[in-house]
Enzyme design. Sequence first.
Site, PDB file in Angstrom:
ATOM      1  CB  CYS A  85     -25.333   8.108 -27.762  1.00  0.00           C
ATOM      2  SG  CYS A  85     -24.781   7.650 -29.667  1.00  0.00           S
ATOM      3  CG  HIS A 202     -25.083   3.566 -26.185  1.00  0.00           C
ATOM      4  ND1 HIS A 202     -26.244   3.932 -26.074  1.00  0.00           N
ATOM      5  CD2 HIS A 202     -24.670   3.838 -27.387  1.00  0.00           C
ATOM      6  CE1 HIS A 202     -26.530   4.606 -27.287  1.00  0.00           C
ATOM      7  NE2 HIS A 202     -25.493   4.513 -27.876  1.00  0.00           N
ATOM      8  CD  GLU A 204     -27.670   3.230 -23.188  1.00  0.00           C
ATOM      9  OE1 GLU A 204     -28.116   3.393 -24.186  1.00  0.00           O
ATOM     10  OE2 GLU A 204     -26.928   3.825 -22.486  1.00  0.00           O
TER      11      GLU A 204
END
Length: 226
Positions: A85, A202, A204
């Site tokens: 990002c 993302h 994560e």
Amino acid sequence: MTVAVIQFGGSNCDRDAVRALAHLGIDAERVWHEDGLPEDASGILIPGGFSYGDYLRAGAMAARSPVMAEVREAADEGVPVLGVCNGAQIGCESGLTDGVFTTNESARFQCEHVFLRVENADTPWTRAYDEGDVVEIPIAHGEGRFEITAERYERLVAEDRVLFRYCDAEGNVTDEANPNGSTGNVAGILGKRDTVAVLMPHPERATLPDVGGTDGQGVLRGFDGE
């Protein structure tokens, strides 16, 4: 040996990244950009957020931090580097990869789950998948539209450096499945080495089973060296 998660003023996904990596058994620690890279860093993750408030352009100011010269040097030596990002924006701005990320076609911030098709499964970041697999990973950005000249885009494709494209649940790459207007529905690309990658979604946030699913685990396993 530890993955260095670089924290700038305005980073807000650094703790998420450390926790996700720890869940996978990968040692990680947050590193304040002014402190430079640890000598024993086995990998580098540039996390999401709004470094320096996205002034000038998203990622432009962080890209000029002295630590990014160290990151480029480490990348040239083969150290795995992943920008996510805002980290992808910083990566492009600092020359780790081609292209830029700019204002979404909608001209608004978008936070939603999207589908991605794996374009190249022969990289550290995608070896957990097969080419053509469809994964679901969230986005959260206002400047996520990937832009690149036609000539450089053709080179990316020819060199098999497109990692992911936005698609629908069946893997069809269409305009309707493109959340931000990115050239070629591109969601993630490689640098000159396949150990360097940037992506707008993302991973994560799709790693912990109880929070957002687990489709992003394979991306972060690019740091485990197996």
